[in-house]
Design a protein around this motif. Structure first.
Motif, PDB file in Angstrom:
ATOM      1  N   TYR A 531       0.687  -1.237  -0.025  1.00 52.69           N
ATOM      2  CA  TYR A 531       0.117  -0.066   0.103  1.00 52.69           C
ATOM      3  C   TYR A 531       0.951   1.363   0.109  1.00 52.69           C
ATOM      4  O   TYR A 531       0.547   2.289  -0.567  1.00 52.69           O
ATOM      5  N   GLU A 532       2.192   1.230   0.612  1.00 56.01           N
ATOM      6  CA  GLU A 532       2.956   2.435   0.937  1.00 56.01           C
ATOM      7  C   GLU A 532       3.539   2.688  -0.566  1.00 56.01           C
ATOM      8  O   GLU A 532       3.850   3.984  -0.731  1.00 56.01           O
ATOM      9  N   GLU A 533       3.599   1.673  -1.525  1.00 58.23           N
ATOM     10  CA  GLU A 533       4.263   1.686  -2.874  1.00 58.23           C
ATOM     11  C   GLU A 533       2.967   2.115  -3.847  1.00 58.23           C
ATOM     12  O   GLU A 533       3.575   2.235  -5.105  1.00 58.23           O
ATOM     13  N   ILE A 534       1.972   2.261  -3.664  1.00 58.73           N
ATOM     14  CA  ILE A 534       0.873   2.427  -4.657  1.00 58.73           C
ATOM     15  C   ILE A 534       1.010   3.771  -5.518  1.00 58.73           C
ATOM     16  O   ILE A 534       1.284   4.767  -4.886  1.00 58.73           O
ATOM     17  N   ASP A 535       1.120   3.416  -6.831  1.00 56.98           N
ATOM     18  CA  ASP A 535       1.197   4.475  -7.701  1.00 56.98           C
ATOM     19  C   ASP A 535       0.182   4.348  -9.044  1.00 56.98           C
ATOM     20  O   ASP A 535      -0.592   3.347  -8.772  1.00 56.98           O
ATOM     21  N   ASP A 536       0.625   5.126 -10.261  1.00 60.00           N
ATOM     22  CA  ASP A 536      -0.437   4.695 -11.215  1.00 60.00           C
ATOM     23  C   ASP A 536      -0.116   3.473 -11.925  1.00 60.00           C
ATOM     24  O   ASP A 536      -0.896   3.258 -13.074  1.00 60.00           O
ATOM     25  N   SER A 537       0.698   2.620 -11.447  1.00 60.76           N
ATOM     26  CA  SER A 537       0.882   1.332 -12.210  1.00 60.76           C
ATOM     27  C   SER A 537      -0.099   0.233 -11.451  1.00 60.76           C
ATOM     28  O   SER A 537      -0.111  -0.873 -11.806  1.00 60.76           O
ATOM     29  N   TYR A 538      -0.913   0.721 -10.596  1.00 57.10           N
ATOM     30  CA  TYR A 538      -1.746  -0.280  -9.627  1.00 57.10           C
ATOM     31  C   TYR A 538      -3.187   0.112 -10.034  1.00 57.10           C
ATOM     32  O   TYR A 538      -3.660   1.279 -10.376  1.00 57.10           O
ATOM     33  N   GLU A 539      -3.982  -0.966  -9.657  1.00 60.88           N
ATOM     34  CA  GLU A 539      -5.406  -0.602  -9.725  1.00 60.88           C
ATOM     35  C   GLU A 539      -5.689  -1.536  -8.395  1.00 60.88           C
ATOM     36  O   GLU A 539      -5.270  -2.529  -7.945  1.00 60.88           O
TER      37      GLU A 539
END
Length: 828
Positions: A531-539
């Protein structure tokens, strides 16, 4: 006391580069060499003692040490203008034949009541209020910095402040100590003296290694194109870049990458090789490549890392001294076990495979997995699974933690697998049902944990009520905040020696619930890390799983940045596979750098010994999966196999279709044809039994029915007449599911052809891998028949390797005639 040369006085003279004095040889007049060790590695390696014990939060704390940079900065920022953060410190100890350089960064240095204080900050998950004193290893790290700084400033006395901060709650607890310079120097001398034999061994070994590399040549005459491939690998390492290699079977890609990498190490272009692979059989091939070079006199220490579950003496890992005798006192014995292993090179020349590691661990009564991790520090090459480099939960922190880099050379075999493996490693999932199960178990023991679990369940229940198949979520911040509370409450239970988690119950049901609770805790921690690494590469989405459970998933779709950050820890990376087509697709997902290199290694096999046919008059589309179509596919299999006696594999897109077609093939096959089929969840023994039936034969047929992308779809090596044909039914498109549709939509929104990314390219990779089972050596002859109308479309044929440029089309009416003509040729 040996002379300690204070680096503060040396840096300005030497700068950051080694002088000629530093580059000299052992015992060469006044020329000495440098051996570097970080403060942290020094104290953790020399001073550790006691048991391996996973019953408390110590495992999580190890991860916390790597995570707390944000909280570090926050704490440092509160300390005022006179607080100096991240202060680099070095000292050199003159051992005559070499200088031992001990270096690191003090988290903070400040002055308090005319006394300088070293501040060491540690992020932990445990309840800091329950801590009675600083961890001895943490304190030793701070004492090293205090010794170096006191020597540089000529301070007779210096303070040490140990600052512990809970990563969830940000609560802080401090411990204070004061030392004289004299006692610190005496203590530090003993510490470094204990490390001296390791440094001496390392230095002498590197000289022997380098000398042997200079005498090592390629063990065979180069095949066509092989020398160019090896040269491309070396040039890539020289430039510190990444290279993508499409390398058909037979090119000898393992040796063609290992040899130039070893040569690069000999030229000081790298120090440690990581050979990464997804499958056991390719690890064996890598071991064999190094062994070939060793037979020429190469001195190289090669470690094969085996998963803890597969190497554990107890069967199922339960790492605590009450359950495992190898965990009890492990750290008291392991350094001696490792040193003996590393220095017996003549008896066992640096082959640290699974059997050798287990043998040594058994002798010294230590944990084989943990011992292997220590051996990795001193190994020249490490053969291991992808996760030891890339997975945030499993990667080797000693090489790849935050702020750590090295002259590592990454050789990544079967790199096509890294796309989906990367998505798995950087994704995380939690299930609503687990919240309820853990809450029920802990209800009598912890109000705090139960309340936090109940709140988490309510969030999930609300999403569940609104979800039909799946729902994309834009923000889960409030849920994540509560999840931190869940983590903290569970950590307190794990820390409490009197809690239900740390008391023996003797009840099997309770023990199972305790295990599930511990597993859930680690899942929560992993989820929060991602969760700390979430960016626009995630859904982020929720869905009803097929097993009835309700899932919340952080899905990493575009992995290039995450994988790239890991590869940046080293100098260069070579990614290779027999099915890395289209190469732009893999470069985009595995790197994303525009200046990466790519080469296509030419096949050395005689194209006349291979026949590729496309049967375009059948279809595996869902709308065409009828009885008539299944009968036609079965007839195709009959015609292909009756053209020549021998062994064949038939690959299907699913077990359901395999079973349906086999029913009709059983009606058509002649009495001399034997049929075997892959089953779900085959054991290792069943897999070996299946493959053992593929022996060379002059009469009769053996037809193996398999599933594309399964255990027989790649990584098996049936040479010569053990396999003469592969029939691939359909383009292997993944089944339509929520995850694939989310992936497709993600790339469609970015104008990157979502269908290609979600379905076509992954499917065609399975086709190529399945077909690649046939021609394995230059003595092999075989046929590849692809059955589906879509193979006639350019979008699918663009994934064909160059070696298939001579493909032909066929129909059910003429396929046997074409294959009979092929087999009637006089192959020499």
């Amino acid at each position: 006391m040996r002379q300690i040369i204070r680096k503060a006085a040396v840096v300005s003279r030497k700068g950051s580069k080694q002088t000629e004095n530093e580059k000299g040889r052992i015992s060469a007049g006044d020329k000495v060499e440098l051996i570097r060790v970080s403060v942290r590695n020094l104290v953790e390696f020399i001073l550790r003692s006691g048991d391996i014990d996973n019953r408390r939060g110590t495992v999580a704390d190890k991860d916390a040490m790597q995570m707390g940079s944000r909280l570090h900065r926050k704490i440092q920022g509160r300390m005022g203008a006179d607080y100096h953060a991240e202060v680099p410190l070095k000292t050199e100890i003159d051992y005559e034949t070499f200088l031992l350089v001990v270096e690191g960064r003090a988290d903070g240095i400040f002055k308090e009541q005319e006394k300088y204080v070293i501040d060491e900050i540690k992020g932990v998950f445990r309840d800091v209020e329950r801590m009675e004193e600083a961890d001895p290893i943490h304190l030793a790290q701070a004492k090293c910095y205090a010794c170096i700084y006191a020597g540089q400033r000529n301070l007779e006395e210096i303070g040490v402040q140990m600052t512990y901060a809970n990563l969830d709650t940000e609560e802080i607890r401090r411990f204070h100590y004061t030392y004289t310079k004299a006692e610190l120097e005496s203590w530090f001398e003993e510490l470094t003296a204990a490390y001296r034999k390791w440094a001496q061994m390392q230095l002498e070994w590197k000289h022997a290694r380098k000398d042997s590399i200079g005498k090592t040549v390629f063990p065979y005459p180069y095949r066509e194109g092989q020398k160019d491939l090896a040269a491309a690998v070396y040039r890539t390492i020289w430039h510190g870049k990444k290279l993508f290699i499409q390398a058909p079977t037979g090119v000898g890609k393992t040796l063609s990458t290992v040899f130039p990498a070893v040569q690069a190490v000999g030229q000081d272009l790298g120090d440690k090789i990581f050979y990464l692979t997804a499958k056991t059989i390719t690890r064996t091939v890598a071991e064999e490549a190094f062994t070939l070079l060793k037979k020429q006199g190469l001195h190289y220490k090669v470690l094969t890392l085996t998963a803890k579950e597969k190497i554990c003496f107890c069967g199922e890992p339960d790492c605590n001294p009450e359950k495992c005798p190898y965990a009890k006192g492990h750290f008291d014995r392991v350094n001696d076990a490792v040193f003996e292993l590393l220095t017996e090179y003549e008896e066992n020349p640096g082959n640290y495979n699974r059997d050798r590691i287990m043998e040594q661990a058994q002798k010294w009564q230590v944990c084989p997995f943990e011992m292997a991790l220590d051996v990795s520090l001193w190994s020249d090459a490490i053969i291991c699974d992808y996760n030891y480099v890339f997975d945030p939960q499993a990667k080797l922190k000693r090489f790849f933690s935050e702020g750590v880099k090295g002259d590592y050379l990454f050789l990544i075999d079967e790199a096509h697998n890294l796309v989906e493996r990367g998505r798995e490693m950087y994704s995380a999932t939690l299930y609503k049902e687990d919240f309820l199960d853990v809450k029920r178990f802990l209800k009598p023991y912890s109000r705090k944990a139960v309340a936090a679990l109940e709140r988490g369940n309510k969030y999930l229940l609300e999403w569940k009520r609104e979800c039909e198949e799946y729902t994309l979520l834009s923000n889960i911040d409030t849920f994540a905040l509560n999840l931190f509370n869940v983590s903290h409450a569970l950590e307190q239970i794990l820390e409490d020696r009197e809690s239900i988690m740390n008391r023996p119950s003797g009840d099997g049901e309770t023990e199972e619930a305790k295990k599930k609770t511990l597993d859930f805790y680690f899942q929560v921690r992993a989820f929060l890390d991602i969760y700390e690494e979430i960016d626009d590469s995630y859904e982020i989405y929720v869905q009803h799983d097929r097993d009835g459970r309700f899932a919340l998933r952080l899905y990493c779709i575009h992995t290039a940045d995450k994988l790239g950050q890991c590869l940046e820890k080293g100098r260069a990376a070579i990614l290779f596979s027999a099915t890395l087509l289209p190469v732009q697709y893999y470069m985009e997902l595995l790197s994303g750098e525009k200046d990466d290199y790519a080469v296509y290694a030419k096949s050395t096999f005689d194209p006349a010994r291979k026949k590729v046919l496309l049967g375009l008059d059948v279809s595996t589309k869902y709308t065409r999966r009828t009885t008539a179509e299944f009968r036609k596919i079965a007839s195709y299999i009959q015609q292909v196999t009756e053209a020549k006696a021998g062994n064949y594999l038939v690959f299907f897109p699913s077990y359901k279709m395999m079973t349906d077609v086999k029913e009709y093939f059983d009606e058509l096959k002649n009495p001399e044809t034997e049929v075997i089929e892959q089953s779900t969840h085959m054991t290792e023994a069943q897999r070996e039994e299946f493959l053992d039936q593929f022996q060379e034969r002059e009469t009769g047929m053996l037809v193996g029915f398999c599933v594309m992308g399964g255990i027989f779809g790649e990584g098996i090596d049936l040479k010569k007449n053990r396999l003469i044909g592969a029939i691939v039914v359909g383009p292997g498109l993944p089944q339509v599911c929520n995850e694939r549709e989310i992936l497709k939509q993600y790339y469609d929104r970015r104008n990157m052809d979502g269908f290609d990314h979600a379905y076509r390219y992954p499917g065609m990779n399975k086709v190529m891998q399945s077909a690649g089972r046939v021609i394995r050596t230059d003595e092999d002859t075989g046929v590849i028949v692809l059955l589906d109308e879509r193979f006639g479309q350019q979008q699918y044929r663009s994934s064909f390797p160059r070696e298939w440029a001579d493909y032909e089309t066929c129909t059910l009416n003429n396929v046997k005639e074409k294959l009979t003509a092929f087999w009637n040729q006089n192959f020499k």
